[in-house]
Design a protein around this motif. Structure first.
Motif, PDB file in Angstrom:
ATOM      1  N   GLN A 176       0.889  -1.142   0.000  1.00 40.90           N
ATOM      2  CA  GLN A 176       0.000   0.000   0.000  1.00 40.90           C
ATOM      3  C   GLN A 176       0.930   1.195   0.000  1.00 40.90           C
ATOM      4  O   GLN A 176       1.984   1.157   0.605  1.00 40.90           O
ATOM      5  CB  GLN A 176      -0.800   0.040   1.302  1.00 40.90           C
ATOM      6  CG  GLN A 176      -1.882  -0.963   1.410  1.00 40.90           C
ATOM      7  CD  GLN A 176      -3.225  -0.315   1.136  1.00 40.90           C
ATOM      8  OE1 GLN A 176      -3.367   0.395   0.147  1.00 40.90           O
ATOM      9  NE2 GLN A 176      -4.179  -0.546   1.985  1.00 40.90           N
ATOM     10  N   LEU A 177       0.518   2.255  -0.640  1.00 41.16           N
ATOM     11  CA  LEU A 177       1.350   3.445  -0.672  1.00 41.16           C
ATOM     12  C   LEU A 177       1.672   3.909   0.757  1.00 41.16           C
ATOM     13  O   LEU A 177       0.778   4.124   1.562  1.00 41.16           O
ATOM     14  CB  LEU A 177       0.619   4.562  -1.413  1.00 41.16           C
ATOM     15  CG  LEU A 177       1.435   5.810  -1.720  1.00 41.16           C
ATOM     16  CD1 LEU A 177       2.352   5.561  -2.908  1.00 41.16           C
ATOM     17  CD2 LEU A 177       0.535   6.985  -2.006  1.00 41.16           C
ATOM     18  N   HIS A 178       2.964   4.045   1.058  1.00 42.27           N
ATOM     19  CA  HIS A 178       3.324   4.617   2.351  1.00 42.27           C
ATOM     20  C   HIS A 178       4.171   5.867   2.135  1.00 42.27           C
ATOM     21  O   HIS A 178       4.479   6.227   0.999  1.00 42.27           O
ATOM     22  CB  HIS A 178       4.022   3.593   3.254  1.00 42.27           C
ATOM     23  CG  HIS A 178       5.274   3.001   2.674  1.00 42.27           C
ATOM     24  ND1 HIS A 178       6.382   3.753   2.378  1.00 42.27           N
ATOM     25  CD2 HIS A 178       5.590   1.731   2.326  1.00 42.27           C
ATOM     26  CE1 HIS A 178       7.332   2.981   1.896  1.00 42.27           C
ATOM     27  NE2 HIS A 178       6.879   1.743   1.833  1.00 42.27           N
ATOM     28  N   MET A 179       4.548   6.515   3.220  1.00 40.85           N
ATOM     29  CA  MET A 179       5.253   7.793   3.135  1.00 40.85           C
ATOM     30  C   MET A 179       6.541   7.674   2.326  1.00 40.85           C
ATOM     31  O   MET A 179       6.911   8.600   1.613  1.00 40.85           O
ATOM     32  CB  MET A 179       5.569   8.309   4.534  1.00 40.85           C
ATOM     33  CG  MET A 179       4.372   8.901   5.218  1.00 40.85           C
ATOM     34  SD  MET A 179       3.874  10.418   4.366  1.00 40.85           S
ATOM     35  CE  MET A 179       2.337  10.759   5.194  1.00 40.85           C
ATOM     36  N   LEU A 207      10.060   5.150 -16.064  1.00 36.79           N
ATOM     37  CA  LEU A 207       9.506   3.821 -16.273  1.00 36.79           C
ATOM     38  C   LEU A 207       9.044   3.192 -14.958  1.00 36.79           C
ATOM     39  O   LEU A 207       9.845   2.977 -14.061  1.00 36.79           O
ATOM     40  CB  LEU A 207      10.579   2.945 -16.933  1.00 36.79           C
ATOM     41  CG  LEU A 207      10.052   1.747 -17.690  1.00 36.79           C
ATOM     42  CD1 LEU A 207      11.017   1.356 -18.787  1.00 36.79           C
ATOM     43  CD2 LEU A 207       9.797   0.560 -16.770  1.00 36.79           C
ATOM     44  N   PRO A 208       7.741   2.935 -14.861  1.00 40.50           N
ATOM     45  CA  PRO A 208       7.204   2.403 -13.617  1.00 40.50           C
ATOM     46  C   PRO A 208       7.083   0.880 -13.639  1.00 40.50           C
ATOM     47  O   PRO A 208       7.248   0.258 -14.691  1.00 40.50           O
ATOM     48  CB  PRO A 208       5.807   3.011 -13.588  1.00 40.50           C
ATOM     49  CG  PRO A 208       5.398   3.026 -15.026  1.00 40.50           C
ATOM     50  CD  PRO A 208       6.673   3.207 -15.842  1.00 40.50           C
ATOM     51  N   TYR A 212      -4.212  -7.275  -6.253  1.00 39.74           N
ATOM     52  CA  TYR A 212      -3.578  -6.195  -5.483  1.00 39.74           C
ATOM     53  C   TYR A 212      -2.429  -5.494  -6.221  1.00 39.74           C
ATOM     54  O   TYR A 212      -2.004  -4.425  -5.819  1.00 39.74           O
ATOM     55  CB  TYR A 212      -3.024  -6.731  -4.162  1.00 39.74           C
ATOM     56  CG  TYR A 212      -4.075  -7.299  -3.246  1.00 39.74           C
ATOM     57  CD1 TYR A 212      -5.080  -6.480  -2.737  1.00 39.74           C
ATOM     58  CD2 TYR A 212      -4.053  -8.646  -2.883  1.00 39.74           C
ATOM     59  CE1 TYR A 212      -6.057  -7.005  -1.889  1.00 39.74           C
ATOM     60  CE2 TYR A 212      -5.016  -9.172  -2.034  1.00 39.74           C
ATOM     61  CZ  TYR A 212      -6.008  -8.353  -1.545  1.00 39.74           C
ATOM     62  OH  TYR A 212      -6.962  -8.850  -0.704  1.00 39.74           O
ATOM     63  N   GLY A 213      -1.938  -6.125  -7.284  1.00 40.20           N
ATOM     64  CA  GLY A 213      -0.761  -5.588  -7.957  1.00 40.20           C
ATOM     65  C   GLY A 213      -0.982  -4.183  -8.483  1.00 40.20           C
ATOM     66  O   GLY A 213      -0.057  -3.380  -8.561  1.00 40.20           O
ATOM     67  N   VAL A 219      -0.357   1.048  -7.962  1.00 38.63           N
ATOM     68  CA  VAL A 219      -0.238   1.841  -9.179  1.00 38.63           C
ATOM     69  C   VAL A 219      -1.264   2.975  -9.169  1.00 38.63           C
ATOM     70  O   VAL A 219      -0.951   4.133  -9.440  1.00 38.63           O
ATOM     71  CB  VAL A 219      -0.428   0.952 -10.426  1.00 38.63           C
ATOM     72  CG1 VAL A 219      -0.642   1.799 -11.674  1.00 38.63           C
ATOM     73  CG2 VAL A 219       0.777   0.036 -10.600  1.00 38.63           C
ATOM     74  N   GLU A 220      -2.476   2.628  -8.804  1.00 42.30           N
ATOM     75  CA  GLU A 220      -3.518   3.653  -8.730  1.00 42.30           C
ATOM     76  C   GLU A 220      -3.174   4.716  -7.693  1.00 42.30           C
ATOM     77  O   GLU A 220      -3.444   5.903  -7.871  1.00 42.30           O
ATOM     78  CB  GLU A 220      -4.865   3.009  -8.384  1.00 42.30           C
ATOM     79  CG  GLU A 220      -5.466   2.285  -9.577  1.00 42.30           C
ATOM     80  CD  GLU A 220      -6.425   1.181  -9.168  1.00 42.30           C
ATOM     81  OE1 GLU A 220      -6.913   1.199  -8.005  1.00 42.30           O
ATOM     82  OE2 GLU A 220      -6.671   0.293 -10.012  1.00 42.30           O
TER      83      GLU A 220
END
Length: 885
Positions: free
Chosen positions: A47-50, A76-77, A120-121, A125-126
């Motif tokens: 999950q996006l964290h700081m 490039l992501p 979840y992958g 990204v979102e």
RNA sequence: GGAAGCAUAGCUCAGUUGGGAGAGCGUCUGCCUUACAAGCAGAGGGUCGGGGGUUCGAGCCCCUCUGCUUCCACCA
């Protein structure tokens, strides 16, 4: 535009607009210079964290900046399968659902794992998109996708054929929770309260004689195969070669001599357990000692452990200490701190263990990787991290790359079940194929998978199509900047460097930009277990992505940790609001103009006011400073530079000044100011865009003088003419006199709505300038300005504020009393006197006069003249006031 | 046991080629001044951790001490 700044109402739409217009995409056919960054791929469990937020904000700033500077920019992501971390999570989920991983089997488990990735992958990204990341999503990669997997097999085969990958029995670190081997980098060290047990080891020849041994791990006694002493140690010399009756067993072990043992430490005698300690393993090899493994892979004592078999290693330890004590063999227990290695994923204490694993031979690979940094081909920013990198590489051991897991790249090695013949092949070999060597057995693929970092190491080129020769590789490799936290220099950066140099024959990037950690308000590391994590998505939801991004960069020194403070995000949100409201002002100021109004500066330059010329010059300066600092990756400084320029210079001074001409009667002057106002504001949006992409694009779409479809393609470094003279005048006259009047007003507690009268007197040369400046001063200081032809106004009726450039006379009716005025003047006098003395002293200093640069000398000389005059004027005024009393 | 970083205003921090210390927040004062009270204007507040050195001049360079943090390391 909405009436108020509400980021939620437009951020999503803006992002969609960028994507629809393909503004993030890079083109490998472009003849523009390339700028390439690969994103450190977040784990699919994540999950996006700081940390992600900071990392990607910095990358986005660079990407957007370089794009606007005319580079074909590829950011490039991608995502990382994160072998061990993901397997642990999936297993947990399975267990929670009552599913046994073993029963599911390898195939079944992998199905679940890919399902997990589908589910979840993309979540992270979102989340990265919400942050505003301008990645080329069409090139999004995944470490387990077809091409990355192909690259892994290719790399493995190449290294194996060159003898740089080998399989062997070595001492490795084992996690008894994750049930896999770990590399050295995956072992963290923790300080623990430990004990040192002193145990008597009786001699066989005489049970009353013993040798004392100290150990921190009594449970390994059962695996002892010798006791070692230093060969020169007189105490033990006669015992070397004699046998010991190993306590708690019926085995006999020898006393041996080895230089490794330090006679001065502990008792000078060391128990040797070759199967459970790396040093003992070495000693054991030197002395051909037997290796007895007394634990299983789950950290329980095994069948070799006799009475203790089946017990967990720490329970066995306790029991064995008790038993030793009751046998009278325990001499004493000392408490002492010791470092234990723990698994970086689950924090379980790792067990050193001998096992058959795959390794990458490091010595040869390390050389070019250290050279590249030493020669400066690859630079770290800040530079000090180069030392850390080099130190690690200098002391590196072979890299254990096999993992006893299912989720990951399966090792492309096929081993004969009869003769052990090994075939390594990037092409899949059918399970059960006949061994070509003994033709008796069949080839079975090694069940292990590779360390997740093995595929990450190839990321800078596997994502561009390697091993195929692609147009992307030709255009975008080598990359330019790698942005990452200092915590993964070892795991990732170093391995990318030697991999790039090996497989691509070229460095993967030329700059490694290191950033610090985002900590909590108290400076503690954010972690799940501590429960002090702040969710970036909540912050974005509440404040908007722009304010959040800005708070992560504003004033942060490169490579330094930061604390996440709520006051800071507040002030950044306020800054967004400021930008927004300034935009509203610009729109209102230009809304009456004809549709075909010429916004170019050239069309209006004849009618520029002193303020117009001043702000253009200041903008030119800032623009230069911004590019200079961004080229050095100093994002924190750039952010504060732009903050100050936008708020203080543009909003507080220029916008207020612009009202003078815009609301004036001269239409040409008004329009000139409108053009400058719109121009400067647009350039401010442009300069800010890499930092705060949403709000700048949103307003850019509304302003009347936009030149491109999107701000992303606007001109970052517009040509701007500078006006040195007017700039100096604006500062020396307008700002200076306004400040004096404002101070006066505040001191005298005159409310802002009292626009009292001020008469300005200047020496003849200054008349023209003061007349030009007067409307601005009047507006900015909220006074009614008028010009005075004489400096001798009645001191009974006027108080005077003296400045080098002008004397200002204010009717006494505007203020309360002389006493306060006298105080003010006296303060001013003291200040002037102090400055004068400082300057004089400096010029009396012979060393200074002889060695200081000319400009400084002139500056000091000017100061003396200035403060002498000022002092005299003030004295004069004070004199008059006192006479009046 | 090695190595690195930090110590600057009440708080959080900037200060990159050594030339009279800044910001944000907080505090105090006055203002709803027609972009913005998420605002405007003003004020107060610091022998830049201690000591020594180099220099005409040090927050910045060198040495040393103190305190905190982090990384690396196989001493039982």
């Amino acid at each position: 535009m909405n009436k108020t700044y509400e980021p939620k109402t437009f951020e999503k739409d803006i992002y969609a607009f960028w994507q629809e217009n393909k503004l993030f995409n890079a083109y490998n056919k472009s003849d523009k210079p390339s700028f390439t960054m690969v994103m450190p791929p977040p784990n699919i469990t994540g999950q996006l964290h700081m940390g992600h937020a900071l990392n990607n904000t910095l990358q986005d700033i660079l990407a957007r900046y370089k794009r606007m500077m005319g580079h074909e920019t590829l950011w490039l992501p991608g995502t990382d399968h994160a072998s061990i971390a993901t397997e642990v999570k999936i297993t947990e989920e399975l267990t929670a659902n009552g599913i046994d991983k073993k029963q599911l089997g390898r195939e079944g488990f992998l199905v679940k794992a890919f399902e997990w990735n589908d589910k979840y992958g993309n979540r992270i990204v979102e989340q990265l998109q919400q942050l505003g990341s301008s990645c080329d999503w069409d090139r999004k990669a995944f470490t387990m996708d077809e091409n990355c997997s192909k690259a892994v097999l290719e790399a493995f085969e190449i290294l194996y054929n060159k003898g740089l990958i080998y399989r062997g029995e070595r001492m490795i670190s084992w996690c008894s929770e994750c049930l896999t081997a770990l590399s050295d980098a995956e072992v963290e060290h923790q300080e623990n309260d430990g004990s040192l047990w002193y145990i008597k080891y009786p001699l066989v020849e005489d049970a009353y004689k013993y040798i004392m041994v100290a150990t921190t791990r009594p449970e390994t006694i059962l695996g002892d195969t010798a006791v070692a002493v230093n060969p020169t140690d007189k105490r033990y010399k006669s015992l070397i070669g004699k046998m010991i009756a190993l306590p708690l067993t019926n085995r006999q072990i020898p006393i041996i001599a080895d230089d490794y043992v330090d006679a001065k430490f502990g008792t000078g005698a060391v128990k040797i357990t070759p199967s459970h300690d790396p040093n003992d393993f070495e000693i054991g090899s030197r002395h051909s000692l037997e290796r007895i493994e007394v634990m299983d892979n789950r950290g329980k004592m095994n069948e070799k452990a006799g009475d203790y078999s089946g017990l967990d290693r720490f329970i066995a330890r306790k029991k064995m200490v008790e038993d030793l004590n009751s046998l009278g063999l325990l001499e004493k227990i000392e408490t002492r701190n010791n470092n234990v290695g723990v698994c970086y994923r689950c924090k379980t204490i790792v067990e050193p263990r001998v096992s058959l694993q795959w390794f990458v031979k490091m010595t040869e690979l390390v050389k070019p990787a250290t050279e590249a940094v030493k020669k400066g081909d690859i630079k770290f920013s800040p530079k000090r991290f180069e030392k850390i990198y080099l130190h690690w590489l200098n002391n590196i051991k072979d890299w254990c790359i096999s993992r006893q897991l299912w989720w990951g790249h399966r090792i492309p090695a096929y081993i004969c079940d009869k003769c052990g013949f090994t075939v390594v092949s990037k092409e899949q070999i059918t399970e059960g194929a006949k061994c070509i060597k003994c033709s008796n057995g069949i080839l079975i693929q090694d069940p292990d998978v590779l360390d997740t970092w093995f595929s990450s190491a190839l990321w800078p080129f596997s994502t561009l199509g390697w091993p195929n020769k692609t147009a992307d590789l030709a255009k975008f490799y080598p990359g330019d900047v790698l942005v990452t936290g200092y915590d993964i220099i070892f795991f990732w950066v170093a391995r990318m460097v030697f991999s790039g140099l090996k497989f691509m024959k070229a460095k993967p990037f030329s700059t490694v930009l290191i950033h610090g950690l985002v900590r909590d308000e108290k400076g503690q590391k954010m972690s799940k277990s501590a429960g002090n994590g702040i969710d970036p998505l909540e912050i974005i939801d509440k404040y908007g992505a722009d304010a959040f991004r800005f708070s992560l960069t504003l004033g942060i020194a490169t490579g330094a940790d930061q604390r996440f403070l709520s006051e800071k995000i507040d002030s950044c949100r306020n800054f967004m609001n400021k930008i927004y409201n300034a935009g509203k002002f610009v729109l209102v100021a230009t809304e009456s103009l004809d549709k075909d109004f010429d916004f170019t500066l050239e069309a209006h330059s004849k009618h520029f006011s002193i303020a117009d010329k001043w702000i253009l010059t200041k903008l030119a300066e800032v623009q230069k400073q911004v590019s200079k600092a961004l080229d050095k990756f100093e994002t924190g400084q750039v952010a504060s530079l732009l903050y100050d320029f936008t708020w203080d210079t543009f909003c507080d001074w220029y916008i207020e000044s612009s009202k003078v001409t815009i609301n004036g009667t001269d239409i040409q002057k008004a329009n000139a100011t409108r053009a400058v106002l719109a121009f400067v504001y647009r350039q401010i949006l442009t300069l800010l865009h890499p930092f705060v992409p949403y709000i700048t694009e949103y307003i850019y779409q509304e302003i009347p003088n936009k030149t491109t479809n999107s701000i992303m393609t606007a001109n970052y470094n517009a040509k701007i003419k500078s006006y040195k003279k007017e700039t100096n005048n604006y500062e020396a006259v307008i700002i200076k006199l306004v400040n004096s009047l404002r101070q006066f007003r505040a001191n005298e507690k005159i409310p802002p709505n009292n626009h009292f009268e001020v008469l300005f007197y200047s020496h003849p040369n200054g008349e023209k300038l003061i007349k030009e400046a007067m409307p601005f001063i009047s507006k900015l200081a909220s006074v009614k300005g008028a010009f005075s032809t004489t400096s001798s106004l009645d001191s009974q009726k006027y108080i005077q504020i003296v400045d080098v450039f002008a004397t200002m006379f204010i009717p006494k009716s505007a203020i309360k009393n002389d006493a306060e005025e006298l105080e003010r003047l006296k303060k001013e006098f003291v200040y002037a006197q102090k400055e004068l003395i400082l300057a004089e002293n400096k010029l009396k200093n012979e060393g200074f006069v002889a060695k200081a640069p000319k400009a400084l000398l002139e500056l000091e000389q000017a100061k003396i003249e200035k403060y002498t005059a000022l002092r005299d004027k003030i004295l004069d005024a004070i004199g008059q006031l006192e006479v009046n009393k």
